[in-house]
Structure formats: C-alpha cells, structure tokens
Design an enzyme around this catalytic site. Structure first.
Site, PDB file in Angstrom:
ATOM      1  N   TYR A 192      58.703  41.611  56.797  1.00 24.37           N
ATOM      2  CA  TYR A 192      57.498  42.075  57.496  1.00 24.37           C
ATOM      3  C   TYR A 192      57.048  43.428  56.970  1.00 24.37           C
ATOM      4  O   TYR A 192      55.841  43.675  56.835  1.00 24.37           O
ATOM      5  CB  TYR A 192      57.770  42.156  59.005  1.00 24.37           C
ATOM      6  CG  TYR A 192      56.699  42.893  59.765  1.00 24.37           C
ATOM      7  CD1 TYR A 192      55.463  42.313  60.018  1.00 24.37           C
ATOM      8  CD2 TYR A 192      56.913  44.203  60.216  1.00 24.37           C
ATOM      9  CE1 TYR A 192      54.469  43.001  60.693  1.00 24.37           C
ATOM     10  CE2 TYR A 192      55.926  44.894  60.899  1.00 24.37           C
ATOM     11  CZ  TYR A 192      54.707  44.294  61.133  1.00 24.37           C
ATOM     12  OH  TYR A 192      53.731  44.987  61.806  1.00 24.37           O
ATOM     13  N   CYS A 232      60.703  35.038  57.700  1.00 25.66           N
ATOM     14  CA  CYS A 232      60.394  36.464  57.600  1.00 25.66           C
ATOM     15  C   CYS A 232      61.245  37.233  58.592  1.00 25.66           C
ATOM     16  O   CYS A 232      61.340  36.858  59.763  1.00 25.66           O
ATOM     17  CB  CYS A 232      58.908  36.684  57.894  1.00 25.66           C
ATOM     18  SG  CYS A 232      58.367  38.399  57.840  1.00 25.66           S
ATOM     19  N   CYS A 233      61.905  38.290  58.123  1.00 32.76           N
ATOM     20  CA  CYS A 233      62.572  39.221  59.043  1.00 32.76           C
ATOM     21  C   CYS A 233      62.035  40.616  58.745  1.00 32.76           C
ATOM     22  O   CYS A 233      60.967  40.756  58.153  1.00 32.76           O
ATOM     23  CB  CYS A 233      64.094  39.132  58.934  1.00 32.76           C
ATOM     24  SG  CYS A 233      64.788  39.675  57.362  1.00 32.76           S
ATOM     25  N   ALA A 234      62.741  41.643  59.145  1.00 30.69           N
ATOM     26  CA  ALA A 234      62.182  42.992  59.018  1.00 30.69           C
ATOM     27  C   ALA A 234      61.990  43.402  57.562  1.00 30.69           C
ATOM     28  O   ALA A 234      60.924  43.884  57.178  1.00 30.69           O
ATOM     29  CB  ALA A 234      63.069  43.994  59.744  1.00 30.69           C
TER      30      ALA A 234
END
EC number: 2.9.1.3
Length: 364
Positions: free
Chosen positions: A125, A96-98
């Site tokens: 996210y 998971c990243c932004a």
C-alpha cells in the site's frame, strides 16, 4: 515478479481499477486504502497489536511464531476461504499489505498451497500511496479553471458536465456546506486523497487535457481537506462565476436538500426512521453554524424549521422551508461567499448565468 507488478506499473494498476485484496488489519485499512480495495485481514487489530508488542520485546522470530499461533486452525481456514473467494471473484486482483512484506507473502503462500497463484503488490500500500501523492502533485501543475458562485448556483452540475471536470465534492462525499453531508460517510483523509489521485489519472489518460475544471472550494470539504499542492494552485486560478436569479437558486436548493434528501433518507431507512434521520440532518446543519448566526437568530430559524418540517410531514409541501432558507442565504451564506470572492476579484475572468458560463466553457 511479473513486469506489471514493478514500480513503474503502479500508475497502470491504479488506472485499471485493479482489485486489491488488502490483508492489512482493519485499523490500517480505515486510515487509508486504495479505491477498489477490499479488506480481508491476515490479522485483526488485536492480533496485530499483540504481534507488534511481541516483536518489540522478543524480536522477529518470536513475533512470527505468535502470529502463526494466533491465525491457525479454524481461524486460518476461514480467512483462507475468504481470500480464495475474493480471488475467484477478482481473478485479475492482487494481494496487498503495508509494504509488500511478510503478510502478503504469507497469504500468497497459503493460497498457492491450494492451487491459486495470486500476485502481490511489491512495496504494498505504501508504494501505491506514494504513487498517488506524486501523481496528484504532478497533475495539479496543469492549468486550472474554477467555477464559482453562491450556494444553489448549480456549480457542481456544471463541473460534472465538463470532460475535464473533477467533482471534488462527489469524491469527498460532501457538498461543502454545513448541510453538505450525504448518506455515505466520508472517507478517511488518505483514502480521499487516493481516490482524487486516481480520478485525476483517469481523466488525464482519456482527455486531451488543456486544464482542469474544478468548483471553487475552501480548504476543506466536510472532514476532508484538499491536498496542499492542489489548494495552492486553486488559490491562483482564474474563476468563472455563475450568477443566476435568486428564485432559480432556491428551486435548486429545494430539490437538492428537501426533496432529494428526504427521498434518500426514507429510501435507505424506511418512512418513519427515514423521516427522523432527515429531520436530524436539517437540524444538525443549522446547529453547526449557530455561533455564526447568533444564538437568538439560530433559535428563531430552528422554530421556523420545525414548522416547515411539520408542514412537509402533513402535506408533503416543502414551501415552508423557504421561510428559514431565504434568510439563511441572505444573512449568512451569500455574504460569506461574496466576501471570499471579493478577495479573489482579480482572478475573475467571466460572469454570467449558468447557461452563459456553460456556453463560455465550450468556447474555451
């Protein structure tokens, strides 16, 4: 991407406590993260800042090249080993990243080169965060019943015993008063809201839910404030008020704030450092309301607190604390709560002892 990673499955991911390998920078993670996420950044804060500056000045290609130069060699290998270990520990986890962009795709590609095929969260996210916000708004529309009562009435315990009860103070890691902090630091506002959303989703999924049972709280619990959509619904909700004898309330407070907190501090830090932390905790709680008490009364109660601590240290007795706790309740906490409750008198649907309220709840 597999079906389970599509937008309609975000709620399922949250409900399942899906492990998230969050590759955002630490500063982003601290500002807000999902329950169950672990932070293993692709770039640290300074590296991310440098890449961001490069992007603004020179464009995307130059920023990407800088990122690869910053995260290479031993640094790249160390981070790769950490991601591999996390995936081996959580084989059902997701990257998971932004926003589900380059960072999670880069880590996914590097892992794939080692033979690990780790899925990622499409939308990252921010997509999960929007799901949490929407879930809270939707679930807050269900009927709510509040449990009210003066400090020491056992409201939190009563809420926890309800299958549809939501322990807001437990989620906030704070008991609401100036003495409310626990040994666990409070989460960021966004992380608190995310945790609340997941709790609402879980209870809603496993209960035949007629209504939520919540403690009658103000707008804030320590440093965290309740989502406005929930707060607005709570302001109109019916209230069941616990009215237990004063002596029983004192015994609950003795157990919670003097016996248990002393135990928790000494267990965490050892006898000497734990005692110092416990003493500072009580002093800080009193100091936080000094202006409302008046400086002279604050000084008097502080002296009484010091004597009570000396007695507790020498004999183990917590009786001395009653000499400052009783006036604090009579002069500050009880009048304050009764004033607040009076403004909501039309919402009160039941009054009784703790056991009376517990029995009444079973009949509803």
């Amino acid at each position: 991407m597999q079906d389970r990673q599509k937008a309609q499955d975000y709620r399922a991911l949250l409900l399942a406590d899906t492990p998230l390998i969050d590759v955002r920078a630490p500063i982003e993670f601290e500002q807000g993260a999902m329950p169950g996420a672990i932070n293993l950044p692709l770039m640290m804060d300074d590296e991310r800042a440098a890449v961001g500056t490069c992007y603004k000045r020179q464009g995307a290609d130059a920023a990407l090249a800088l990122g690869h130069r910053l995260v290479c060699g031993d640094i790249r290998q160390q981070r790769l080993e950490a991601w591999k270990a996390a995936y081996q520990r959580f084989p059902n986890g997701y990257l998971c990243c932004a926003r589900g962009g380059q960072r999670s795709h880069i880590v996914q590609r590097w892992l794939k080169e080692t033979g690990i095929d780790c899925p990622l969260i499409e939308g990252g996210y921010k997509a999960l965060r929007q799901t949490a916000i929407q879930a809270t708004w939707q679930l807050a529309q269900k009927p709510i019943l509040l449990i009210g009562g003066c400090t020491g009435s056992g409201k939190t315990q009563l809420v926890r015993q309800q299958p549809n009860g939501v322990d807001l103070e437990g989620l906030a890691r704070h008991r609401g008063s100036s003495f409310g902090r626990t040994l666990n630091p409070q989460l960021s506002q966004a992380s608190f809201e995310n945790k609340l959303a997941v709790e609402l989703l879980k209870i809603n999924a496993h209960q035949t839910l007629k209504r939520w049972v919540l403690e009658d709280e103000g707008r804030t619990i320590g440093a965290n404030h309740l989502p406005e959509c929930l707060r607005e619904r709570m302001a109109q909700a019916p209230i069941a008020v616990v009215e237990d004898p004063f002596a029983l309330r004192l015994e609950r407070l003795r157990e919670e704030y003097f016996i248990r907190m002393h135990h928790d501090f000494t267990h965490a830090y050892g006898d000497e450092a734990g005692w110092q932390a416990y003493s500072e905790y009580l002093h800080h709680g009193l100091f936080a309301i000094r202006r409302r008490l008046g400086l002279q009364r604050f000084a008097e109660l502080t002296d009484t607190l010091d004597r009570a601590l000396a007695e507790q240290l020498s004999s183990g007795s917590t009786d001395g604390h009653m000499a400052w706790l009783v006036p604090l309740l009579n002069e500050y906490y009880d009048p304050m709560y009764r004033y607040q409750l009076e403004k909501k008198a039309a919402n009160i649907v039941f009054r009784g002892t703790w056991q009376d309220v517990a029995n009444w709840l079973k009949e509803q």
